[in-house]
Design an enzyme around this catalytic site. Structure first.
Site, PDB file in Angstrom:
ATOM      1  N   SER A 126      45.017  14.847  49.682  1.00  0.00           N
ATOM      2  CA  SER A 126      44.931  13.738  50.635  1.00  0.00           C
ATOM      3  C   SER A 126      45.786  12.573  50.178  1.00  0.00           C
ATOM      4  CB  SER A 126      43.462  13.288  50.749  1.00  0.00           C
ATOM      5  OG  SER A 126      43.380  12.048  51.418  1.00  0.00           O
ATOM      6  N   TYR A 152      36.070   9.544  46.353  1.00  0.00           N
ATOM      7  CA  TYR A 152      36.661  10.663  47.099  1.00  0.00           C
ATOM      8  C   TYR A 152      38.108  10.889  46.641  1.00  0.00           C
ATOM      9  CZ  TYR A 152      39.246  12.913  50.859  1.00  0.00           C
ATOM     10  OH  TYR A 152      40.095  13.730  51.564  1.00  0.00           O
ATOM     11  N   LYS A 156      40.077  14.091  44.512  1.00  0.00           N
ATOM     12  CA  LYS A 156      41.278  14.801  44.981  1.00  0.00           C
ATOM     13  C   LYS A 156      42.363  14.771  43.897  1.00  0.00           C
ATOM     14  CE  LYS A 156      40.141  16.261  49.082  1.00  0.00           C
ATOM     15  NZ  LYS A 156      40.108  17.719  49.382  1.00  0.00           N
TER      16      LYS A 156
HETATM   17  C1  WQD Z   1      41.979   4.186  59.613  1.00  0.00           C
HETATM   18  C2  WQD Z   1      42.058   2.721  59.966  1.00  0.00           C
HETATM   19  C3  WQD Z   1      40.150   1.446  59.259  1.00  0.00           C
HETATM   20  C4  WQD Z   1      37.242   3.272  61.936  1.00  0.00           C
HETATM   21  C5  WQD Z   1      40.365   8.170  55.244  1.00  0.00           C
HETATM   22  C6  WQD Z   1      40.588   8.941  53.973  1.00  0.00           C
HETATM   23  C7  WQD Z   1      41.631   9.995  54.206  1.00  0.00           C
HETATM   24  C8  WQD Z   1      41.202  10.878  55.351  1.00  0.00           C
HETATM   25  C9  WQD Z   1      41.015  10.022  56.599  1.00  0.00           C
HETATM   26  C10 WQD Z   1      40.005  12.803  54.548  1.00  0.00           C
HETATM   27  C11 WQD Z   1      41.558   1.815  58.842  1.00  0.00           C
HETATM   28  C12 WQD Z   1      40.280   1.443  60.783  1.00  0.00           C
HETATM   29  C13 WQD Z   1      38.410   2.957  61.258  1.00  0.00           C
HETATM   30  C14 WQD Z   1      36.671   2.320  62.837  1.00  0.00           C
HETATM   31  C15 WQD Z   1      38.481   0.810  62.341  1.00  0.00           C
HETATM   32  N1  WQD Z   1      40.007  11.551  55.034  1.00  0.00           N
HETATM   33  N2  WQD Z   1      39.015   1.758  61.473  1.00  0.00           N
HETATM   34  N3  WQD Z   1      37.319   1.124  63.004  1.00  0.00           N
HETATM   35  O1  WQD Z   1      40.458   5.201  55.866  1.00  0.00           O
HETATM   36  O2  WQD Z   1      42.912   5.621  56.473  1.00  0.00           O
HETATM   37  O3  WQD Z   1      41.553   7.498  55.587  1.00  0.00           O
HETATM   38  O4  WQD Z   1      39.999   9.050  56.274  1.00  0.00           O
HETATM   39  O5  WQD Z   1      40.883  13.542  54.320  1.00  0.00           O
HETATM   40  O6  WQD Z   1      41.790  10.765  53.049  1.00  0.00           O
HETATM   41  O7  WQD Z   1      41.063   8.046  52.995  1.00  0.00           O
HETATM   42  O8  WQD Z   1      41.111   6.620  57.864  1.00  0.00           O
HETATM   43  O9  WQD Z   1      40.390   6.682  60.202  1.00  0.00           O
HETATM   44  O10 WQD Z   1      38.753   5.874  58.425  1.00  0.00           O
HETATM   45  O11 WQD Z   1      40.675   4.429  59.107  1.00  0.00           O
HETATM   46  O12 WQD Z   1      39.032  -0.282  62.518  1.00  0.00           O
HETATM   47  O13 WQD Z   1      35.596   2.532  63.480  1.00  0.00           O
HETATM   48  O14 WQD Z   1      41.195   2.469  61.079  1.00  0.00           O
HETATM   49  O15 WQD Z   1      39.741   0.178  58.782  1.00  0.00           O
HETATM   50  O16 WQD Z   1      42.340   0.645  58.822  1.00  0.00           O
HETATM   51  P1  WQD Z   1      41.516   6.111  56.405  1.00  0.00           P
HETATM   52  P2  WQD Z   1      40.157   5.938  58.933  1.00  0.00           P
END
Ligand code: WQD
Length: 341
Positions: A126, A152, A156
């Site tokens: 990841s 997490y 990885k």
């Molecule tokens: C993306 C952006 C949030 C939800 C993580 C892991 C990565 C992968 C994907 C497993 C951020 C914003 C999110 C919401 C929001 N997981 N957001 N409101 O954190 O980049 O990655 O998940 O493989 O390895 O690190 O993804 O989709 O959670 O967030 O504003 O309800 O969307 O703050 O900026 P992230 P995400």
């Protein structure tokens, strides 16, 4: 004679989409999955989409008997290892569970592989191993500093290092670790897609559940980032592009010596508000939002330089953000409760 590949976690979001592509490409497939965050209905639909059957062993990769059954009864020439816990927030409250499943589970799998002399592996890593890159560091190449900032991400990176040490310790290992950026979307058929248990953490499923009415609104975590619209930037990658990346990696394994890592991303960074507008276009729903503070541990901007995968794996993301949102909406609107209870 078709080759067989063992897919751990093959009933999950990325695993199920990868199994469709593997079956369509002529691979025989065995899935081992404990169904803790996935559904047998997903596997039924995978076989329906591919027009071919796969074999299924219900079990945890920590379960040596289940692994023995998978290797003894089915045999395989390679493994794709998806089975893991993947929620950043949950990992902060349950590091033991994350190390047990993600690191311990991989140790168990590698021990079984070695016992059955299966030494070809594609590992689901990841972009979270990059942590919060310095301003101006993106797009990120594989040589970028590895500074995970949550348990997490630590698991990885720990597994990536374990794989490199194993490959350096004895000949014959052929291992590729794929660092996904932000997988999202669904199969264009609308029959399989992302179906997180409980309240989703990730942006796309949160938006989809708001669009279909399972959530009252989208919570926007921070609008004070130093970006073009104040919201954080990520590299959202269509899950079918992620799946074909695994197929390219599997095809490449016979030429691999040791262990190498590749970024799977589009090379394009997109803000939260830009994703919100794309979901509004795809769903035709207005979607209300509530702005909250930044989510602890979130990075400002993370997007990929995918050129090494393009060069070595002959792989390039083909689908756009609009494709992601249109396909995700087709899945979510046809399956408001995911795969059901
Ligand atoms: C993306 C952006 C949030 C939800 C993580 C892991 C990565 C992968 C994907 C497993 C951020 C914003 C999110 C919401 C929001 N997981 N957001 N409101 O954190 O980049 O990655 O998940 O493989 O390895 O690190 O993804 O989709 O959670 O967030 O504003 O309800 O969307 O703050 O900026 P992230 P995400």
């Amino acid at each position: 004679m078709a080759e067989r590949v063992l897919v751990t976690g093959g009933a999950g979001f990325i695993g199920s989409h990868t199994c469709v592509e593997l079956l369509a490409a002529g691979w025989d497939v065995t899935v081992i999955d404990d169904l803790s965050n996935s559904s047998p209905e997903a596997l039924r639909r995978v076989q329906e989409l591919a027009g071919r059957e796969l074999r299924f062993v219900e079990g945890d990769v920590l379960d040596e008997a289940a692994l023995k059954q998978a290797f003894d009864e089915h045999g395989c020439s390679a493994v794709i290892h998806f089975a893991a816990k993947k929620m950043v927030g949950e990992s902060c409250s349950d590091p033991l569970g994350y190390y047990r499943t993600n690191v311990g589970g991989t140790l168990s799998l590698l021990t079984a592989m070695r016992r059955h002399d299966v030494r070809r592996l594609v590992f689901s890593s990841s972009a979270t191993v990059y942590g919060d890159p310095a301003p101006g560091a993106c797009p990120l190449a594989e040589s970028a500093p590895l500074r995970p900032s949550n348990p997490y991400g630590h698991t990885k990176l720990c597994v990536e290092r374990l794989l490199r040490d194993l490959a350096a310790s004895e000949d014959g290992w052929q291992i590729l670790s794929l660092r996904y950026f932000n997988p999202a979307g669904a199969h264009p058929s609308g029959r399989i897609g992302e179906a997180p248990r409980g309240v989703p953490e990730n942006l796309l499923p949160s938006l989809m559940q708001a669009a279909v009415g399972r959530l009252p609104q989208l919570r926007v975590f921070g609008t004070d980032y130093p970006t073009r619209d104040g919201t954080a930037i990520r590299d959202y990658l269509h899950v079918v592009d992620v799946a074909t990346g695994h197929l390219r990696a599997l095809d490449r394994l016979p030429e691999v010596e040791g262990c190498t890592e590749y970024n799977l991303g589009t090379g394009r960074g997109v803000t939260v508000f830009e994703v919100l507008e794309a979901v509004r276009r795809a769903s035709g729903r207005e979607l209300s939002t509530v702005v909250e503070g930044r989510r602890p541990g979130d990075a400002t901007a993370v997007w990929a330089d995918p050129s090494l995968a393009e060069q070595d794996l002959a792989w390039k993301a083909e689908r756009s953000l609009d494709d992601i949102c249109v396909d995700a909406w087709r899945w979510q609107s046809a399956n408001p409760e995911g795969y059901g209870s």
